[in-house]
Motif scaffolding. Structure first.
Motif, PDB file in Angstrom:
ATOM      1  N   SER A 186      71.284  12.589  25.312  1.00  0.00           N
ATOM      2  CA  SER A 186      70.447  11.394  25.176  1.00  0.00           C
ATOM      3  C   SER A 186      69.977  10.860  26.520  1.00  0.00           C
ATOM      4  O   SER A 186      69.094  10.014  26.580  1.00  0.00           O
ATOM      5  CB  SER A 186      71.219  10.293  24.428  1.00  0.00           C
ATOM      6  OG  SER A 186      72.429   9.983  25.112  1.00  0.00           O
ATOM      7  N   SER A 187      70.569  11.318  27.612  1.00  0.00           N
ATOM      8  CA  SER A 187      70.156  10.927  28.957  1.00  0.00           C
ATOM      9  C   SER A 187      69.944  12.186  29.786  1.00  0.00           C
ATOM     10  O   SER A 187      70.382  13.283  29.398  1.00  0.00           O
ATOM     11  CB  SER A 187      71.223  10.046  29.615  1.00  0.00           C
ATOM     12  OG  SER A 187      72.421  10.785  29.825  1.00  0.00           O
ATOM     13  N   VAL A 188      69.287  12.032  30.920  1.00  0.00           N
ATOM     14  CA  VAL A 188      69.022  13.189  31.773  1.00  0.00           C
ATOM     15  C   VAL A 188      70.331  13.831  32.222  1.00  0.00           C
ATOM     16  O   VAL A 188      70.454  15.066  32.259  1.00  0.00           O
ATOM     17  CB  VAL A 188      68.177  12.789  33.001  1.00  0.00           C
ATOM     18  CG1 VAL A 188      68.015  13.965  33.963  1.00  0.00           C
ATOM     19  CG2 VAL A 188      66.804  12.289  32.562  1.00  0.00           C
ATOM     20  N   THR A 189      71.316  12.995  32.542  1.00  0.00           N
ATOM     21  CA  THR A 189      72.610  13.524  32.978  1.00  0.00           C
ATOM     22  C   THR A 189      73.241  14.400  31.904  1.00  0.00           C
ATOM     23  O   THR A 189      73.743  15.490  32.182  1.00  0.00           O
ATOM     24  CB  THR A 189      73.569  12.373  33.335  1.00  0.00           C
ATOM     25  OG1 THR A 189      72.981  11.565  34.363  1.00  0.00           O
ATOM     26  CG2 THR A 189      74.904  12.919  33.827  1.00  0.00           C
ATOM     27  N   GLU A 190      73.199  13.935  30.655  1.00  0.00           N
ATOM     28  CA  GLU A 190      73.742  14.722  29.554  1.00  0.00           C
ATOM     29  C   GLU A 190      72.923  15.982  29.320  1.00  0.00           C
ATOM     30  O   GLU A 190      73.474  17.058  29.041  1.00  0.00           O
ATOM     31  CB  GLU A 190      73.782  13.885  28.275  1.00  0.00           C
ATOM     32  CG  GLU A 190      74.832  12.789  28.276  1.00  0.00           C
ATOM     33  CD  GLU A 190      74.896  12.072  26.936  1.00  0.00           C
ATOM     34  OE1 GLU A 190      74.009  12.338  26.082  1.00  0.00           O
ATOM     35  OE2 GLU A 190      75.811  11.260  26.736  1.00  0.00           O
TER      36      GLU A 190
END
Length: 303
Positions: A186-190
């Protein structure tokens, strides 16, 4: 006042130089076996491995029902992008562990025997947790990929006494993650870790290492990469048409230039350490993409 100000600046500069020198000396590999360093490396690795194993079991696996140990065949899933990730991770963990023992002054034989194999052991321990979970199972393909990554590192040390071919990683965001953010991030990091559509795994070969007498820059590499896209689920291609009607699962192959940061000459052990860490990432550069279904693209800069 002026003298005091200049004195403070001089004092600050001296302290900075002293700190940098101390760090540089600390990072300098030992000329012979340093028992304190070796013990510190072994204890640290054991602590990290144990904490990771226990943490995964407590945070993830304990909420799912257990079963007898069993294996699964997931080799057809995600167009083998997950397997490429295992090869990359096993290689990098083996190299990092071996480098840490080299920093301690451990012999080359023991670096390979204990350091390199620890990368395989740390990753493969996760398969044990999978094997006792009824929801998953130990992946034979993952184990083989782990072994391949470790073998790539060890074989080069035995054959050439240097790493001429280095697995690297790059990532770009894709529209597929928004279709299933719970799975693909759901986020760029994930998404860096979960979205296989945006990952590219490379084998970066140092040209000068293969042609020692040439005038090829020592830092210049030629890299071949593998990626895939159109994946919303591991294997069900029909799901893609629901979220992205024009998408289809496809493999991607790349040819590009790269830089071996460890070949940049410097006497600073701080810089050498930084270069070694960032040498796991492919440098953005002009790239030719050969996509499945006979599609060829040119990227001025690809990452």
């Amino acid at each position: 006042m002026k003298f005091s100000f200049l004195s403070n600046i001089l004092f600050f500069l001296c302290q900075s130089i002293l700190a940098q020198t101390t760090i540089d000396n600390f990072l300098k590999p030992a000329d012979s076996l340093n028992i304190q360093r070796r013990n510190g490396v072994i204890i640290s690795q054991a602590a990290i491995a144990t904490a990771t194993f226990v943490g995964l079991n407590e945070l993830w696996y304990k909420d799912f029902p257990k079963s007898d140990f069993h294996t699964i065949n997931d080799n057809a899933e995600w167009l083998q992008m997950d397997k490429a990730g295992h090869v990359f991770s096993a290689y990098q963990l083996s190299k990092a562990s071996s480098d840490a023992l080299a920093w301690s002054g451990v012999s080359k034989k023991n670096q390979l025997l204990f350091g390199a194999t620890s990368g395989f052991v740390m990753l493969s321990a996760i398969e044990i947790l999978d094997g006792y979970s009824s929801k998953w199972g130990a992946s034979v393909g993952d184990l083989l990929a782990n072994a391949s990554g470790t073998t790539l590192f060890v074989s080069q040390e035995l054959l050439w006494k240097e790493q001429r071919i280095v697995p690297k990683f790059s990532f770009h965001t894709t529209p597929y993650a928004s279709a299933r953010p719970n799975v693909l991030g759901s986020s760029v990091t994930e998404q860096v870790f979960k979205d296989y559509n945006g990952q590219t795994y490379w084998l970066s070969a140092n040209m000068h290492s293969f042609f020692k007498g040439s005038k090829i820059p020592k830092w210049l590499n030629l890299a071949v990469g593998y990626g895939a896209e159109g994946m919303i689920t591991g294997s069900d291609s029909f799901t893609n048409t629901i979220f992205l009607p024009e998408s289809k699962r496809a493999r991607q192959y790349y040819l590009s230039f790269d830089v071996d940061l460890t070949k940049i000459e410097t006497k600073s052990h701080v810089l050498k350490t930084i270069f070694s860490i960032f040498n796991t990432v492919k440098i953005p550069s002009p790239t030719i993409e050969f996509k499945q279904f006979d599609d060829v693209k040119w990227h001025f800069i690809y990452f």
